[in-house]
Design a protein around this motif. Structure first.
Motif, PDB file in Angstrom:
ATOM      1  N   ALA A 327       0.837  -1.203   0.000  1.00 14.16           N
ATOM      2  CA  ALA A 327       0.000   0.000   0.000  1.00 14.16           C
ATOM      3  C   ALA A 327       0.873   1.255   0.000  1.00 14.16           C
ATOM      4  O   ALA A 327       0.602   2.222  -0.724  1.00 14.16           O
ATOM      5  CB  ALA A 327      -0.930   0.001   1.211  1.00 14.16           C
ATOM      6  N   GLY A 328       1.945   1.230   0.784  1.00 16.05           N
ATOM      7  CA  GLY A 328       2.870   2.356   0.847  1.00 16.05           C
ATOM      8  C   GLY A 328       3.545   2.619  -0.485  1.00 16.05           C
ATOM      9  O   GLY A 328       3.780   3.772  -0.858  1.00 16.05           O
ATOM     10  N   MET A 329       3.826   1.571  -1.219  1.00 20.83           N
ATOM     11  CA  MET A 329       4.446   1.731  -2.540  1.00 20.83           C
ATOM     12  C   MET A 329       3.499   2.419  -3.515  1.00 20.83           C
ATOM     13  O   MET A 329       3.927   3.037  -4.486  1.00 20.83           O
ATOM     14  CB  MET A 329       4.871   0.370  -3.087  1.00 20.83           C
ATOM     15  CG  MET A 329       6.081  -0.215  -2.360  1.00 20.83           C
ATOM     16  SD  MET A 329       6.397  -1.945  -2.788  1.00 20.83           S
ATOM     17  CE  MET A 329       6.809  -1.797  -4.517  1.00 20.83           C
ATOM     18  N   LYS A 330       2.204   2.359  -3.252  1.00 16.62           N
ATOM     19  CA  LYS A 330       1.214   3.055  -4.078  1.00 16.62           C
ATOM     20  C   LYS A 330       0.882   4.440  -3.519  1.00 16.62           C
ATOM     21  O   LYS A 330      -0.004   5.116  -4.034  1.00 16.62           O
ATOM     22  CB  LYS A 330      -0.058   2.206  -4.187  1.00 16.62           C
ATOM     23  CG  LYS A 330       0.135   0.900  -4.958  1.00 16.62           C
ATOM     24  CD  LYS A 330      -1.164   0.115  -5.033  1.00 16.62           C
ATOM     25  CE  LYS A 330      -0.960  -1.200  -5.781  1.00 16.62           C
ATOM     26  NZ  LYS A 330      -0.671  -0.992  -7.215  1.00 16.62           N
ATOM     27  N   GLY A 331       1.574   4.840  -2.440  1.00 14.32           N
ATOM     28  CA  GLY A 331       1.380   6.162  -1.876  1.00 14.32           C
ATOM     29  C   GLY A 331       0.440   6.218  -0.694  1.00 14.32           C
ATOM     30  O   GLY A 331       0.227   7.279  -0.109  1.00 14.32           O
ATOM     31  N   ALA A 332      -0.164   5.094  -0.328  1.00 12.60           N
ATOM     32  CA  ALA A 332      -1.106   5.050   0.794  1.00 12.60           C
ATOM     33  C   ALA A 332      -0.347   4.857   2.111  1.00 12.60           C
ATOM     34  O   ALA A 332       0.888   4.853   2.153  1.00 12.60           O
ATOM     35  CB  ALA A 332      -2.123   3.942   0.567  1.00 12.60           C
ATOM     36  N   ASP A 333      -1.099   4.668   3.205  1.00 14.56           N
ATOM     37  CA  ASP A 333      -0.503   4.568   4.543  1.00 14.56           C
ATOM     38  C   ASP A 333       0.180   3.223   4.742  1.00 14.56           C
ATOM     39  O   ASP A 333      -0.484   2.186   4.832  1.00 14.56           O
ATOM     40  CB  ASP A 333      -1.607   4.763   5.592  1.00 14.56           C
ATOM     41  CG  ASP A 333      -1.071   4.764   7.012  1.00 14.56           C
ATOM     42  OD1 ASP A 333       0.161   4.936   7.187  1.00 14.56           O
ATOM     43  OD2 ASP A 333      -1.869   4.586   7.949  1.00 14.56           O
ATOM     44  N   GLN A 335       1.569   2.279   7.380  1.00 14.44           N
ATOM     45  CA  GLN A 335       1.447   1.856   8.778  1.00 14.44           C
ATOM     46  C   GLN A 335       0.272   0.892   8.983  1.00 14.44           C
ATOM     47  O   GLN A 335       0.146   0.276  10.041  1.00 14.44           O
ATOM     48  CB  GLN A 335       1.275   3.082   9.690  1.00 14.44           C
ATOM     49  CG  GLN A 335       2.485   4.003   9.711  1.00 14.44           C
ATOM     50  CD  GLN A 335       3.773   3.256  10.045  1.00 14.44           C
ATOM     51  OE1 GLN A 335       3.889   2.665  11.116  1.00 14.44           O
ATOM     52  NE2 GLN A 335       4.720   3.268   9.119  1.00 14.44           N
ATOM     53  N   ALA A 336      -0.598   0.790   7.991  1.00 13.62           N
ATOM     54  CA  ALA A 336      -1.651  -0.222   8.042  1.00 13.62           C
ATOM     55  C   ALA A 336      -1.018  -1.594   7.844  1.00 13.62           C
ATOM     56  O   ALA A 336      -0.005  -1.732   7.145  1.00 13.62           O
ATOM     57  CB  ALA A 336      -2.684   0.046   6.962  1.00 13.62           C
ATOM     58  N   ALA A 337      -1.606  -2.614   8.442  1.00 14.99           N
ATOM     59  CA  ALA A 337      -1.086  -3.972   8.244  1.00 14.99           C
ATOM     60  C   ALA A 337      -1.428  -4.469   6.844  1.00 14.99           C
ATOM     61  O   ALA A 337      -0.616  -5.119   6.182  1.00 14.99           O
ATOM     62  CB  ALA A 337      -1.674  -4.914   9.292  1.00 14.99           C
ATOM     63  N   PHE A 338      -2.645  -4.114   6.398  1.00 18.86           N
ATOM     64  CA  PHE A 338      -3.110  -4.516   5.074  1.00 18.86           C
ATOM     65  C   PHE A 338      -3.995  -3.409   4.495  1.00 18.86           C
ATOM     66  O   PHE A 338      -4.443  -2.508   5.198  1.00 18.86           O
ATOM     67  CB  PHE A 338      -3.929  -5.814   5.146  1.00 18.86           C
ATOM     68  CG  PHE A 338      -3.206  -6.960   5.777  1.00 18.86           C
ATOM     69  CD1 PHE A 338      -2.273  -7.697   5.061  1.00 18.86           C
ATOM     70  CD2 PHE A 338      -3.438  -7.303   7.107  1.00 18.86           C
ATOM     71  CE1 PHE A 338      -1.585  -8.755   5.642  1.00 18.86           C
ATOM     72  CE2 PHE A 338      -2.763  -8.359   7.709  1.00 18.86           C
ATOM     73  CZ  PHE A 338      -1.831  -9.085   6.976  1.00 18.86           C
ATOM     74  N   MET A 339      -4.220  -3.512   3.195  1.00 18.40           N
ATOM     75  CA  MET A 339      -5.192  -2.639   2.531  1.00 18.40           C
ATOM     76  C   MET A 339      -6.008  -3.520   1.599  1.00 18.40           C
ATOM     77  O   MET A 339      -5.447  -4.374   0.903  1.00 18.40           O
ATOM     78  CB  MET A 339      -4.491  -1.533   1.749  1.00 18.40           C
ATOM     79  CG  MET A 339      -5.418  -0.441   1.272  1.00 18.40           C
ATOM     80  SD  MET A 339      -4.482   1.022   0.763  1.00 18.40           S
ATOM     81  CE  MET A 339      -5.815   2.214   0.548  1.00 18.40           C
TER      82      MET A 339
END
Length: 435
Positions: A327-333, A335-339
């Motif tokens: 998710a972080g690689m797509k610009g999202a958070d 710190q979430a375990a999953f998206m």
């Protein structure tokens, strides 16, 4: 750095989609911008593609992971009406309006998200009374420019009917027009939500949504006329943009129901959350899955297995599971375990009661329990891009950009004003500019 324009007017038409482009070409004021200036009808939005992260991206040139506004609302498990990312302090780093103010420019903003308590000369922030003891006008005054807001309310407050549309946008329009005439700001940010509201509660291609687009054309024309009447039109740049598109949905998915059934969320007899190990935080078309103790490998494994079981059956409404890192690689958070990403026709809610999936009824929509269209989906979804159009000082005529990204808008706007947002995720799109 030299300025390419004296007045930058950025108008955000929330939920304006690339699919609206053929209609915009036929409307007189959008047509004027398109014929005189330059545009891109294929702007890729961010993940998650919801309003507050999008608008923070527009003024910073960064993805949510970097600017810090990773959702519309805060993680407040079990709260019926979570607080939003209303305040400027939620944005990490600088913004377009910060740098404009530092450079001695006059700034103004009307219902632009994440501007409560921002250092903006004439600021009417988007923030609403979220406590029973709060009053809307008092909350707005406290978080924006009190004297200017009082003046706008005195002149135009009779137009508004609470937060209902189209009256709210009509009030914002009159306030914007008056501010242009009175203050001639160097940077003006205005956010209209009429179209977004109509799409949520009537559907993407509804007659109500099409009527909102026509109203937006009228609003754009009023702003153009205000610039002309103020004598600053020839020295101004007009930007009309969208932040995301939307997709119709007919089913609401409530992962927290399953998390509760699996003992990962604890509630009392009244349904109030007492504790949680794992919580699904909705972004409408996507959702973050937060694990309170990310070092607990057993909880992480249990959660992953539950999500994998759900995604294996398309009837569960989940199209894809990402790790927090993905998710972080797509610009999202990250710190979430999953998206999780919703399948076409589905969106996520945070409810803890009832069935895992609800089929949305007209009564649900009437009572505003659920919507008929939403956003927040992955920018990789088909037919999900938005639009940028620019005309006036500093803008080339008839430059058509095949594609760009929402993160590119902030650096490009900053360049027009002769300022810099520093090291951003986006880049200046010089193909649209005269220099």
């Amino acid at each position: 750095m030299s300025r390419l324009t004296d007045h930058l007017i950025v108008i955000s038409f929330d939920c304006l989609s690339s699919l609206d482009f053929p209609m915009l070409e036929e409307l007189p004021h959008f047509q004027e911008i398109l014929q005189k200036g330059s545009y891109c009808k294929n702007v890729e939005t961010i993940y998650p593609s919801v309003t507050y992260p999008c608008h923070a991206t527009i003024v910073t040139g960064n993805y949510p992971k970097k600017h810090g506004v990773i959702n519309n609302t805060l993680l407040q498990p079990g709260k019926n009406s979570p607080d939003w990312y209303w305040h400027r302090h939620h944005i990490k780093g600088t913004t377009l309006y910060d740098e404009a103010k530092k450079a001695g420019m006059t700034t103004a903003a009307f219902l632009w998200p994440v501007t409560a308590k921002a250092d903006i000369d004439y600021n009417m922030p988007e923030i609403f009374a979220n406590r029973p003891w709060h009053h809307q006008i008092a909350v707005s005054l406290r978080n924006g420019s009190p004297l200017h807001q009082l003046e706008m309310n005195r002149r135009f407050g009779h137009i508004r009917k609470g937060l209902s549309q189209p009256e709210l946008d009509d009030f914002v329009l009159e306030s914007t027009v008056q501010t242009i005439k009175m203050k001639k700001p160097n940077l003006l940010l205005v956010h209209f939500t009429d179209l977004d509201t109509q799409r949520h509660y009537n559907g993407f291609s509804s007659k109500e949504a099409l009527s909102a687009i026509r109203r937006h054309d009228t609003r754009l024309g009023r702003i153009i006329n205000a610039l002309k009447e103020s004598g600053i039109y020839e020295h101004s740049t007009i930007v009309a943009l969208g932040d995301h598109s939307a997709l119709d949905e007919s089913k609401a998915v409530k992962p927290n129901v399953l998390l509760r059934e699996n003992g990962l969320i604890t509630v009392n007899n009244q349904g109030k959350v007492l504790d949680w190990k794992v919580y699904c935080k909705s972004c409408d078309g996507s959702a973050y899955i937060y694990v309170k103790d990310k070092l607990n490998s057993s909880i992480l494994k249990t959660t992953r297995e539950l999500l994998d079981r759900l995604v294996s059956d398309s009837n569960n409404g989940i199209e894809k599971v990402l790790t927090g890192e993905e998710a972080g690689m797509k610009g999202a958070d990250d710190q979430a375990a999953f998206m999780i990403e919703a399948a076409q026709g589905y969106y996520f809610k945070e409810g803890l009661e009832g069935d895992y999936i609800d089929t949305i009824t007209p009564e649900d929509v009437k009572e505003k329990r659920y919507t008929l269209a939403s956003h927040g989906y992955s920018p990789e979804k088909e037919n999900y891009t938005t639009i940028l159009m620019m005309a006036g000082k500093g803008i080339r005529s008839n430059a058509i950009l095949p594609s760009m990204h929402l993160v590119d808008e902030g650096p490009t706007f900053a360049h027009l004003l002769g300022i810099s947002l520093g090291n951003t995720d986006g880049q200046i799109i010089k193909e649209l500019l005269t220099v």
